[in-house]
Design a protein around this motif. Structure first.
Motif, PDB file in Angstrom:
ATOM      1  N   SER A 162      55.458  31.646  -1.302  1.00  0.00           N
ATOM      2  CA  SER A 162      55.574  30.418  -2.114  1.00  0.00           C
ATOM      3  C   SER A 162      54.209  29.981  -2.621  1.00  0.00           C
ATOM      4  N   ASP A 215      61.590  30.968  -6.729  1.00  0.00           N
ATOM      5  CA  ASP A 215      61.207  30.932  -5.311  1.00  0.00           C
ATOM      6  C   ASP A 215      62.443  30.732  -4.447  1.00  0.00           C
ATOM      7  N   GLU A 216      62.957  31.796  -3.907  1.00  0.00           N
ATOM      8  CA  GLU A 216      64.159  31.778  -3.064  1.00  0.00           C
ATOM      9  C   GLU A 216      65.268  30.911  -3.657  1.00  0.00           C
TER      10      GLU A 216
HETATM   11 MG    MG Z   1      58.485  30.223   0.688  1.00  0.00          MG
END
Ligand code: MG
Ligand code: ADP
Length: 243
Positions: free
Chosen positions: A44, A164-165
């Motif tokens: 991240s 991001d995810e």
């Molecule tokens: Mg992360």
């Protein structure tokens, strides 16, 4: 091929915690790079430095030939070209779905409202939500909200998309629809960097898979190389845990 994103010797520290330890990565135009790796490895942080949500400690990040670490670079201009989709969708609950998508084009790009609405409706159709223009955010499922978040990012006409995810916070039955939207985007040629634990998506959609552990790229390659012939013991260990 032309290079869209070029990251050189990127280091990021928080206090004395060195989180990114010298990342080097180039992403070509139209390329889909999937980033995998354990929790806490810096994935991240890496994505967030790319659009300056985090300030790099050292190293350089060139996006579209603009050095985003250079104080002379207009970071808002750079951000307009980089769409970002987070795990938590961060939609505005007080605005309708359509208003969420129109907000940045109208406020930042000064597009006229009728055109922005037209564009928002088209984008909603591409994410399978054509009937939701006037809906409230709260009336949507998590998966639908994430698809709106993708449409909102696309409304700025970015030429790179960072994820991001994007499916990590979703109920399992919602995951497929979101991945399908991302897959379509990839097929249309969008340059994408995707952090995900969805190994099926990585195998099917990635041009290149990058394994990050302990703040560094430990190994990268095609999905076949990474999943069928992993070299680094850390990667082998990681894959044993997630597959
Ligand atoms: Mg992360
Ligand atoms: P990942 O996304 O791979 O799980 P992160 O990039 O979120 O990893 O975090 C990597 C490391 O950086 C972790 O040790 C985390 O605690 C630390 N970290 C992330 N953001 C901050 C911050 N804003 N301040 C201090 N430490 C942070």
């Amino acid at each position: 091929m032309s290079t869209k994103v070029k990251v050189t010797d990127l280091i990021k520290t928080y206090g004395d915690n060195e989180v990114l330890k010298g990342i080097n990565l180039s992403v070509e135009n139209n390329e889909v790079v999937v980033v995998i790796g354990p929790s806490g490895s810096g994935k991240s942080t890496f994505l967030r430095t790319l659009n300056k949500l985090e300030e790099p400690t050292s190293g350089s990040i060139i996006i579209d030939d603009m050095d985003i670490a250079d104080s002379k670079t207009d970071i808002n201009k750079v951000r307009e070209n980089i769409g970002m989709v987070f795990q938590h969708f961060n939609l505005f609950n007080n605005l309708s779905v359509g208003e969420n998508i129109m907000l940045a084009p109208v406020e930042l790009k000064k597009e006229n409202k009728a055109e922005a609405a037209e564009q928002a409706k088209k984008l909603l159709a591409t994410v399978g939500l054509e009937s939701k223009f006037d809906a409230t955010v709260q009336s949507l499922s998590g998966g639908q909200q994430q698809r709106v978040a993708i449409a909102r990012a696309l409304a700025m006409n970015p030429d790179v998309m960072l994820f991001d995810e994007p499916t990590s916070a979703l109920d399992p039955e919602m995951v497929g629809d979101v991945l399908e939207v991302m897959k379509n985007l990839a097929q249309q040629g969008m340059t994408m960097i995707v952090v995900t634990h969805e190994m099926g998506f990585a195998k099917e959609v990635a041009d290149r898979v990058v394994f990050v552990d302990d703040g560094n790229i430990q190994e990268q390659g095609t999905p076949d190389e990474i999943f069928n012939h992993p070299q680094n013991p850390r990667l082998q260990d990681f894959l044993n845990k997630v597959l």
